[in-house]
Design an enzyme around this catalytic site. Structure first.
Site, short mmCIF file in Angstrom:
data_model
loop_
_atom_site.label_atom_id
_atom_site.label_comp_id
_atom_site.label_asym_id
_atom_site.label_seq_id
_atom_site.Cartn_x
_atom_site.Cartn_y
_atom_site.Cartn_z
N SER A 51 6.47 -2.93 6.79
CA SER A 51 7.29 -3.15 7.96
C SER A 51 8.49 -4.08 7.73
O SER A 51 9.64 -3.67 7.89
CB SER A 51 6.40 -3.72 9.07
OG SER A 51 7.16 -4.11 10.15
N TRP A 52 8.24 -5.35 7.37
CA TRP A 52 9.43 -6.23 7.29
C TRP A 52 10.24 -5.93 6.03
O TRP A 52 11.44 -6.17 5.99
CB TRP A 52 9.09 -7.69 7.53
CG TRP A 52 8.43 -8.54 6.48
CD1 TRP A 52 7.60 -8.13 5.50
CD2 TRP A 52 8.56 -9.97 6.34
NE1 TRP A 52 7.17 -9.21 4.77
CE2 TRP A 52 7.74 -10.35 5.26
CE3 TRP A 52 9.27 -10.96 7.02
CZ2 TRP A 52 7.63 -11.68 4.84
CZ3 TRP A 52 9.16 -12.27 6.61
CH2 TRP A 52 8.35 -12.63 5.53
N ASP A 53 9.59 -5.35 5.01
CA ASP A 53 10.37 -4.92 3.84
C ASP A 53 11.44 -3.90 4.26
O ASP A 53 12.60 -3.98 3.85
CB ASP A 53 9.47 -4.25 2.79
CG ASP A 53 8.45 -5.21 2.22
OD1 ASP A 53 7.56 -5.62 2.97
OD2 ASP A 53 8.55 -5.55 1.02
N TYR A 100 -3.39 1.80 -3.80
CA TYR A 100 -3.22 0.49 -3.18
C TYR A 100 -4.48 0.14 -2.40
O TYR A 100 -5.07 1.00 -1.74
CB TYR A 100 -2.01 0.50 -2.22
CG TYR A 100 -1.82 -0.82 -1.51
CD1 TYR A 100 -1.20 -1.89 -2.15
CD2 TYR A 100 -2.31 -1.01 -0.22
CE1 TYR A 100 -1.07 -3.12 -1.52
CE2 TYR A 100 -2.17 -2.25 0.42
CZ TYR A 100 -1.55 -3.30 -0.24
OH TYR A 100 -1.42 -4.51 0.38
N ASP A 188 1.28 -14.22 2.60
CA ASP A 188 -0.16 -14.03 2.58
C ASP A 188 -0.99 -15.24 2.15
O ASP A 188 -1.91 -15.65 2.82
CB ASP A 188 -0.52 -12.87 1.66
CG ASP A 188 0.38 -11.66 1.90
OD1 ASP A 188 1.09 -11.64 2.91
OD2 ASP A 188 0.35 -10.74 1.07
N TYR A 379 2.83 -16.36 -6.32
CA TYR A 379 3.10 -15.73 -5.03
C TYR A 379 3.76 -16.68 -4.03
O TYR A 379 4.84 -17.17 -4.31
CB TYR A 379 1.74 -15.20 -4.54
CG TYR A 379 1.78 -13.83 -3.87
CD1 TYR A 379 2.60 -12.83 -4.31
CD2 TYR A 379 0.94 -13.58 -2.79
CE1 TYR A 379 2.59 -11.59 -3.69
CE2 TYR A 379 0.92 -12.34 -2.16
CZ TYR A 379 1.74 -11.36 -2.61
OH TYR A 379 1.71 -10.15 -2.00
N GLU A 423 10.11 -9.63 -7.83
CA GLU A 423 9.58 -9.89 -6.49
C GLU A 423 9.78 -11.35 -6.10
O GLU A 423 10.14 -11.67 -4.98
CB GLU A 423 8.09 -9.51 -6.49
CG GLU A 423 7.44 -9.46 -5.11
CD GLU A 423 5.97 -9.04 -5.20
OE1 GLU A 423 5.49 -8.75 -6.31
OE2 GLU A 423 5.31 -9.02 -4.15
C1 9WN Z 1 0.02 -7.22 1.85
C2 9WN Z 1 5.18 -5.65 0.45
C3 9WN Z 1 4.36 -6.82 0.95
C4 9WN Z 1 5.21 -7.85 1.68
C5 9WN Z 1 4.43 -9.15 1.95
C6 9WN Z 1 3.87 -9.64 0.64
C7 9WN Z 1 2.98 -8.56 0.01
C8 9WN Z 1 0.94 -7.27 0.62
C9 9WN Z 1 0.12 -7.43 -0.64
O1 9WN Z 1 3.72 -7.40 -0.20
O2 9WN Z 1 1.86 -8.36 0.84
O3 9WN Z 1 0.77 -6.88 2.97
O4 9WN Z 1 -0.54 -6.46 -1.01
O5 9WN Z 1 0.12 -8.50 -1.25
O6 9WN Z 1 3.17 -10.83 0.81
O7 9WN Z 1 5.27 -10.11 2.53
O8 9WN Z 1 5.63 -7.33 2.90
O9 9WN Z 1 6.26 -6.11 -0.29
#
Ligand code: 9WN
Length: 491
Positions: A51-53, A100, A188, A379, A423
């Protein structure tokens, strides 16, 4: 990005890099990550739509491909639930099971009330940066009419997203939108959640054994720990098994938090929604009123006068979570933030905790470099990320601190010029960690390049400096700096 391939591989040929070339590389990453109607954050680690990506990626992509940028947000909103919640992941059916974890079989969204029936999603949400992204995109659209028509189509969906957060998610004593899972924060394994996660009692038979796939694509030392994952899985199952219900969250969920980053983004987007309403001839007043209410509640509930800092409120215990992290700076996104709070945030940002005085470093680390738990590569527990940098730069510009905003933009561009679109980045030696070719690192680099103040020549100098900076860093000195004991001893 592999972290054991040596400095050459980590800093690929930034030699003599021109801004146009850097942008070209960023665009190539975004194009390679494009799927049918959306962009994956990473082809290996995150092969679905997040979503926010998608919002950050659309902002960057809109500078050179407005059609796809708009389509990306529409694809995301096609997966919106009936109650207005925007899921944090929309699963790509073309990706094999097991690519995933946790995947569609874990979330079981198709069995949940009000979830889309034609696609699988997660059942939690993420920071609501979407209305702001849409407004940013409109502001620099070359096809204004097309953009206005797109905003008209998107507006009811954005409005529903905000109603959900202001309604079901805000029915708690703070009056602010609660998050029910660290994944909803977007950060996270941030130390902000440590105390809450440490207090969880996870029954031994709470869930069957599961296999993580993230550590097959990224170094385990860059990722959350297994114990973090146990807590993540447990909390997600609790919410899922309660039917993704938001009734009485603070009493039913062990994790219910109002956090400064999520709340400030929500507030910033609420202001954007008011502007969008105006642009399309709808009534901006409900959004302006919501913004006033959120602003007041944020100051009342999340500002700690003793610490002079915004902190996350644990809605289960009522306590504020004291860790010194980047989330405390996000209220800069509030255009009405009182001057005294702006000054306190800037003082923190400029302190040795986030801006070590000696030696080369990059801003802004996600956790105080002086905290005992600071980890330069793990992270959200120390590394620099481009999205948090982008948000802080936007907030600082709003409060007439373009000087600091430019410094953050320059650091961000140096990092990607030196280490590629990783990342996240080590704040001391600038090494890239996590996934390579990461969507929002590429997209927000494009936005930083296009917005750069001081003209093209300054950007050129910054981009070139990226490589120089990496070369000058002595890894031994950087290690000493990352050690909070020796850092503290120097001041
Ligand atoms: C869980 C996709 C996402 C970002 C999050 C980041 C990471 C996921 C994960 O990756 O989270 O949603 O599997 O670690 O923390 O901000 O949206 O890039």
């Amino acid at each position: 990005m592999s972290t054991d391939t040596g400095p050459q591989a980590r800093h690929p040929s930034a030699d003599g890099l021109e801004p146009a070339e850097l942008e070209g590389r960023a665009r190539a990453v975004l194009d390679a990550n494009w799927r049918i109607g959306f962009t994956v954050p990473s082809a290996s680690l995150y092969p679905h739509q997040w979503s926010w990506d998608s919002a950050f990626i659309s902002i960057g992509r809109s500078w050179f491909d407005e059609a796809r940028a708009r389509q990306e947000l529409m694809t995301l909103f096609d997966a919106q639930w009936v109650d207005g919640r925007l899921p944090h992941i929309v699963f790509n059916p073309a990706v094999p099971r097991g690519a995933y974890f946790p995947g569609p079989g874990f979330w079981r969204s198709r069995r949940a009330a009000g979830a889309p029936r034609d696609r699988s999603t997660s059942g939690i949400t993420q920071p609501p940066i979407h209305a702001r992204a849409a407004l940013e995109m409109h502001r620099h659209a070359s096809d204004i009419e097309g953009s206005r028509a797109w905003l008209r189509a998107l507006y009811p969906r954005l409005d529903a997203q905000h109603r959900y957060l202001d309604g079901a998610r805000s029915t708690n004593p703070s009056g602010l939108p609660a998050i029910v899972h660290p994944w909803e924060s977007g950060l996270d394994n941030s130390p902000v959640w440590d105390r809450i996660l440490a207090g969880l009692t996870i029954p031994p038979d709470a869930f069957p054994r599961f296999r993580r796939f993230d550590t097959a694509h990224a170094d385990a030392a860059d990722r959350p720990t297994d114990s973090d994952y146990n807590a993540f899985v447990y909390l997600a199952l609790r919410y899922r098994d309660a039917g993704y219900s938001d009734a009485d969250l603070a009493a039913t969920m062990p994790f219910a938090v109002a956090g400064p980053l999520f709340v400030a983004i929500h507030l910033w987007s609420t202001h954007a929604l008011a502007e969008i309403a105006q642009i399309i001839g709808a009534d901006p007043r409900p959004h302006a009123e919501a913004a006033e209410r959120i602003h007041a509640a944020m100051l009342d509930q999340l500002w700690d006068p003793a610490a002079q800092r915004f902190l996350a409120r644990n809605l289960v215990t009522g306590e504020l979570e004291p860790e010194e992290t980047i989330v405390s700076f996000a209220p800069l996104l509030d255009p009405d933030l009182p001057r005294s709070s702006v000054e306190a945030i800037v003082a923190d940002l400029e302190s040795a905790c986030f801006h070590p005085i000696e030696g080369p470093h990059y801003v802004v680390p996600t956790y105080s470099v002086r905290a005992p738990g600071f980890d330069r590569r793990r992270y959200w527990r120390g590394p620099v990320w481009l999205n948090t940098n982008w948000l802080l730069a936007a907030g600082l510009r709003q409060h007439d601190r373009s000087d600091l905003a430019s410094e953050i933009a320059a650091s961000s561009l140096e990092l990607v010029a030196g280490a590629g679109f990783a990342e996240y980045f080590d704040p001391f030696d600038g090494a890239g960690h996590g996934s390579a070719d990461f969507g929002w690192s590429a997209a927000l680099a494009v936005d930083f390049l296009r917005q750069a103040s001081g003209g093209r020549s300054r950007v050129r100098a910054i981009v070139r400096a990226g490589r120089k900076h990496h070369e000058e860093v002595d890894p031994g000195a950087a290690q000493a700096q990352a050690d909070p004991v020796s850092t503290a001893a120097r001041h």
